[in-house]
Design an enzyme around this catalytic site. Sequence first.
Site, mmCIF file in Angstrom:
data_model
loop_
_atom_site.group_PDB
_atom_site.id
_atom_site.type_symbol
_atom_site.label_atom_id
_atom_site.label_comp_id
_atom_site.label_asym_id
_atom_site.label_seq_id
_atom_site.Cartn_x
_atom_site.Cartn_y
_atom_site.Cartn_z
ATOM 1 N N ARG A 139 -47.938 68.925 -22.303
ATOM 2 C CA ARG A 139 -49.170 69.049 -23.081
ATOM 3 C C ARG A 139 -49.744 67.659 -23.363
ATOM 4 N NH1 ARG A 139 -48.277 70.057 -27.677
ATOM 5 N NH2 ARG A 139 -46.005 70.213 -27.649
ATOM 6 N N TYR A 142 -50.770 72.513 -15.875
ATOM 7 C CA TYR A 142 -49.433 72.575 -16.458
ATOM 8 C C TYR A 142 -49.349 73.423 -17.734
ATOM 9 C CZ TYR A 142 -44.956 71.623 -18.390
ATOM 10 O OH TYR A 142 -43.707 71.804 -18.891
ATOM 11 N N GLY A 156 -48.541 74.624 -21.228
ATOM 12 C CA GLY A 156 -49.296 74.823 -22.457
ATOM 13 C C GLY A 156 -50.754 74.387 -22.349
ATOM 14 N N LYS A 161 -50.290 78.425 -26.455
ATOM 15 C CA LYS A 161 -50.580 77.584 -27.610
ATOM 16 C C LYS A 161 -52.071 77.638 -27.990
ATOM 17 C CE LYS A 161 -46.381 76.692 -28.216
ATOM 18 N NZ LYS A 161 -45.534 75.701 -27.677
ATOM 19 N N HIS A 172 -45.531 78.718 -35.112
ATOM 20 C CA HIS A 172 -44.727 78.205 -33.992
ATOM 21 C C HIS A 172 -43.257 78.491 -34.307
ATOM 22 C CE1 HIS A 172 -43.814 74.476 -31.218
ATOM 23 N NE2 HIS A 172 -43.680 75.611 -30.578
ATOM 24 N N SER A 225 -41.633 71.274 -30.731
ATOM 25 C CA SER A 225 -41.397 71.486 -29.311
ATOM 26 C C SER A 225 -40.119 70.787 -28.864
ATOM 27 C CB SER A 225 -42.587 70.944 -28.520
ATOM 28 O OG SER A 225 -43.761 71.598 -28.955
ATOM 29 N N CYS A 246 -37.074 71.355 -29.720
ATOM 30 C CA CYS A 246 -36.123 71.099 -30.807
ATOM 31 C C CYS A 246 -35.214 72.290 -31.080
ATOM 32 C CB CYS A 246 -36.847 70.689 -32.073
ATOM 33 S SG CYS A 246 -37.574 69.043 -31.964
ATOM 34 N N GLY A 247 -35.131 73.230 -30.138
ATOM 35 C CA GLY A 247 -34.066 74.227 -30.244
ATOM 36 C C GLY A 247 -34.451 75.652 -30.579
ATOM 37 N N LYS A 248 -35.732 76.031 -30.464
ATOM 38 C CA LYS A 248 -36.092 77.418 -30.771
ATOM 39 C C LYS A 248 -35.490 78.395 -29.762
ATOM 40 C CE LYS A 248 -40.513 76.643 -30.882
ATOM 41 N NZ LYS A 248 -40.366 75.188 -30.675
ATOM 42 N N ASN A 265 -33.014 78.027 -27.821
ATOM 43 C CA ASN A 265 -31.558 78.043 -27.952
ATOM 44 C C ASN A 265 -31.101 78.876 -29.143
ATOM 45 O OD1 ASN A 265 -29.800 76.147 -26.085
ATOM 46 N ND2 ASN A 265 -31.866 75.322 -26.206
ATOM 47 N N ASP A 291 -40.770 81.400 -29.406
ATOM 48 C CA ASP A 291 -41.742 80.305 -29.565
ATOM 49 C C ASP A 291 -42.834 80.591 -30.595
ATOM 50 O OD1 ASP A 291 -42.405 77.624 -28.595
ATOM 51 O OD2 ASP A 291 -44.199 78.505 -27.726
ATOM 52 N N ARG A 303 -39.579 73.359 -16.726
ATOM 53 C CA ARG A 303 -39.547 74.637 -17.452
ATOM 54 C C ARG A 303 -39.219 75.802 -16.535
ATOM 55 N NH1 ARG A 303 -41.020 74.591 -23.285
ATOM 56 N NH2 ARG A 303 -41.403 72.389 -23.624
ATOM 57 N N GLY A 360 -24.341 77.688 -30.246
ATOM 58 C CA GLY A 360 -23.749 78.905 -30.819
ATOM 59 C C GLY A 360 -23.185 78.693 -32.221
ATOM 60 N N ASN A 382 -24.416 77.195 -34.535
ATOM 61 C CA ASN A 382 -25.443 77.276 -35.575
ATOM 62 C C ASN A 382 -25.389 78.596 -36.334
ATOM 63 O OD1 ASN A 382 -26.380 74.723 -34.943
ATOM 64 N ND2 ASN A 382 -27.867 75.475 -33.435
HETATM 65 P P1 GTP Z 1 -40.420 74.459 -26.831
HETATM 66 O O1 GTP Z 1 -40.319 75.477 -25.767
HETATM 67 O O2 GTP Z 1 -40.941 73.146 -26.347
HETATM 68 O O3 GTP Z 1 -41.188 74.923 -28.040
HETATM 69 O O4 GTP Z 1 -38.906 74.063 -27.260
HETATM 70 P P2 GTP Z 1 -37.750 74.815 -28.092
HETATM 71 O O5 GTP Z 1 -37.942 74.557 -29.547
HETATM 72 O O6 GTP Z 1 -37.626 76.225 -27.675
HETATM 73 O O7 GTP Z 1 -36.455 73.979 -27.667
HETATM 74 P P3 GTP Z 1 -35.183 74.415 -26.784
HETATM 75 O O8 GTP Z 1 -34.391 75.530 -27.416
HETATM 76 O O9 GTP Z 1 -35.624 74.624 -25.391
HETATM 77 O O10 GTP Z 1 -34.307 73.090 -26.898
HETATM 78 C C1 GTP Z 1 -34.714 71.865 -26.344
HETATM 79 C C2 GTP Z 1 -33.542 70.951 -26.199
HETATM 80 O O11 GTP Z 1 -32.941 70.744 -27.486
HETATM 81 C C3 GTP Z 1 -32.412 71.536 -25.334
HETATM 82 O O12 GTP Z 1 -32.517 71.151 -24.003
HETATM 83 C C4 GTP Z 1 -31.168 70.983 -25.962
HETATM 84 O O13 GTP Z 1 -30.816 69.783 -25.308
HETATM 85 C C5 GTP Z 1 -31.544 70.645 -27.374
HETATM 86 N N1 GTP Z 1 -30.898 71.545 -28.372
HETATM 87 C C6 GTP Z 1 -31.194 72.837 -28.658
HETATM 88 N N2 GTP Z 1 -30.395 73.328 -29.631
HETATM 89 C C7 GTP Z 1 -29.589 72.307 -29.993
HETATM 90 C C8 GTP Z 1 -28.538 72.163 -30.968
HETATM 91 O O14 GTP Z 1 -28.204 73.082 -31.711
HETATM 92 N N3 GTP Z 1 -27.941 70.934 -31.048
HETATM 93 C C9 GTP Z 1 -28.299 69.888 -30.236
HETATM 94 N N4 GTP Z 1 -27.665 68.733 -30.371
HETATM 95 N N5 GTP Z 1 -29.268 69.994 -29.292
HETATM 96 C C10 GTP Z 1 -29.902 71.178 -29.182
HETATM 97 C C1 SPV Z 2 -44.177 73.510 -26.577
HETATM 98 O O1 SPV Z 2 -44.480 72.383 -26.163
HETATM 99 O O2 SPV Z 2 -44.046 73.763 -27.808
HETATM 100 C C2 SPV Z 2 -43.942 74.611 -25.620
HETATM 101 C C3 SPV Z 2 -44.291 74.399 -24.219
HETATM 102 O O3 SPV Z 2 -43.513 75.679 -26.012
HETATM 103 S S1 SPV Z 2 -46.005 74.516 -23.935
HETATM 104 O O4 SPV Z 2 -46.289 75.863 -23.451
HETATM 105 O O5 SPV Z 2 -46.326 73.531 -22.893
HETATM 106 O O6 SPV Z 2 -46.719 74.294 -25.159
HETATM 107 MN MN MN Z 3 -43.184 75.648 -28.286
#
Ligand code: GTP
Ligand code: SPV
Ligand code: MN
Length: 593
Positions: free
Chosen positions: A72, A200, A202, A209, A229, A251, A253-255, A257, A280, A374, A501, A503
């Site tokens: 983005r 690309y 977003g 978004k 978000h 973005s 930061c772990g959503k 996951n 998301d 992605r 996990g 968490n």
């Molecule tokens: P967007 O799709 O951009 O909105 O991202 P998201 O918030 O869904 O993030 P996502 O779950 O894809 O995590 C992004 C990265 O954060 C991963 O590749 C991991 O490396 C890292 N990550 C996620 N969860 C954890 C966690 O609990 N601990 C740590 N240390 N890293 C984490």
């Molecule tokens: C983000 O950046 O928060 C995403 C990927 O979820 S995008 O669709 O590019 O915004």
């Molecule tokens: Mn996002």
Amino acid sequence: MTELTKNKSVLAWIKDKIDLVKPDKIVWIDGSKEQIEALRAEACSTGELTKLNEEKLPDCYLHRTAVNDVARVEHRTFICTKTKEEAGPTNNWMEPDEAYKMLYDIARDSYKGRTMYVIPYSMGPVGSVFSKIGIELTDSIYVVLNMVIMTRAGKAVLEALGDSDDWVRGLHCRCEIDEEKRYICQFPQDNTIISVNSGYGGNVLLGKKCFALRIASYQGKNEGWQAEHMLILGLENPKGEVKYVCAAFPSACGKTNLAMLIPPESYRVKGYKVWCVGDDIAWIRKGEDGRLYAINPENGFFGVAPGTNIKSNPNALASTKSGTIFTNVALNLDDNTVWWEGLDKNPPEHAIDWKGNPWNGKTSEEKGAHPNSRFTAPAKNCPCVSDQFDSHTGVPISAFIFGGRRAKLAPLVYQSRDWNHGVFVGSIMASETTAAATGAVGVVRRDPMAMLPFCGYDMADYWQHWIDIGKTLDADKAPKIFNVNWFRKNDAGEFMWPGYGENLRVLEWIIKRCENKVDAEETAIGYVPKPEDINLEGIEDEVSKDALKEMLSVDNVLWQTETEGIEEFYQKFGDKLPAELRDCLDTLENNIK
Ligand code: GTP
Ligand code: SPV
Ligand code: MN
């Protein structure tokens, strides 16, 4: 061209855009399997997509974007409201007439020799009271095939729309993929989005978004609901009861996951399960019983590939095993599959990297996949997808969780004192930047509610909207509000908390707090767990009691500096800043003295 609707507002708008961009051909997306197959084949014939190993990855494809077009572009994203004040101090603003003129000049004739695809799509299950309809025009098959995964797209949407003109207009033009002429513009007062010179994620999947957050947050303010978000997950306990929480992290930061986490062994054997409703975006409304309910407006996951593996997120990995489009990952030439950093410890020797160059994963210094590469995977593929995924009424929310990447400062988890203090906790969020947007990575910046790049109006009015929603909720029905930080680092620079996990251990404390089943320590910033109330069974080797204590500690000196940063940030909003937030900051300043 076979038009799929008689809706006058739709036909008139499309006619207007045809006259502007001058396509050779117009194709309406009906959502049928045959049409999708034909488009996949066409994209493969031109090199836009590469078909992957049909046995190992059925119906999966790889796409590479231009090297200058991988994330983005926040500095080229604009909120085009009549006045600058309506967009607020944290958004880029352009005057609407000026913006339309500039964009139309760029878009003019840009579909010459190309096809216009008309994508009718619904954000949310077709026909739900939560749902909203959009139409995206694009000259990219990649966009069509992604939108077909990420939204409910096709004929049924137009039937649901009927002759209404309540739908979001979206125009996407690839043009020359010129960075200098790349613009992502939202016109919240016209229900319109125009995106030019990108291909690309977003920037161009306009339902995501641009609509489901920027336009929808504005609609939500006017219509009394919220677009956030946030992931949505259900945590099932051994009795079979499911409690739902929403969590907002910036973005990458772990959503994704957290939304799909697999409980640690000791919890699994007892019968704990996590169900994924969304990873998301959440659209949230009050239900008839006075509680808040959430739906996920999307139909797929546009997830970060690097770091996704069988240990960190097996459910996400499983979701990518069929019907998935991979963007900017490495292509393994030995078996025509994909690879990215952190998938496994066995990078391919014969591969093509995300830039399209020959790549040897064993010897190369370069990355095979872009850090923001992605996967676009259908939600239905996810082994832990919730049985409420298609619910028209949403799931009841017990807690909101905010969080971000903070190497120091923020404890593993804390709870706000009440709703307004929870809004404050969300408003003071800050996080280290990631590769999800262009620009420097790892710089701490304020990102209220993880909405800094996604709020379609003045952030101070958005906070006021949160406070106003709270006023309509009975205290016993309002979700409790928390903040988490999985990213605290020790002095050696290592993550202190194992995350992923594990968490669940923090989620367990959060749910117990919602049920009044566990006490807490009151600190300057809110309620923090007593160390003995975070279950460390099974991870005692990884997390010592002392490390946990440190992760839960509140350092008043660090918070002192933090309040100065918050003061400075709040100043931007002048007297628009809600008094409730001002009061919370005063209280915090007093508490840490
Ligand atoms: P967007 O799709 O951009 O909105 O991202 P998201 O918030 O869904 O993030 P996502 O779950 O894809 O995590 C992004 C990265 O954060 C991963 O590749 C991991 O490396 C890292 N990550 C996620 N969860 C954890 C966690 O609990 N601990 C740590 N240390 N890293 C984490
Ligand atoms: C983000 O950046 O928060 C995403 C990927 O979820 S995008 O669709 O590019 O915004
Ligand atoms: Mn996002």
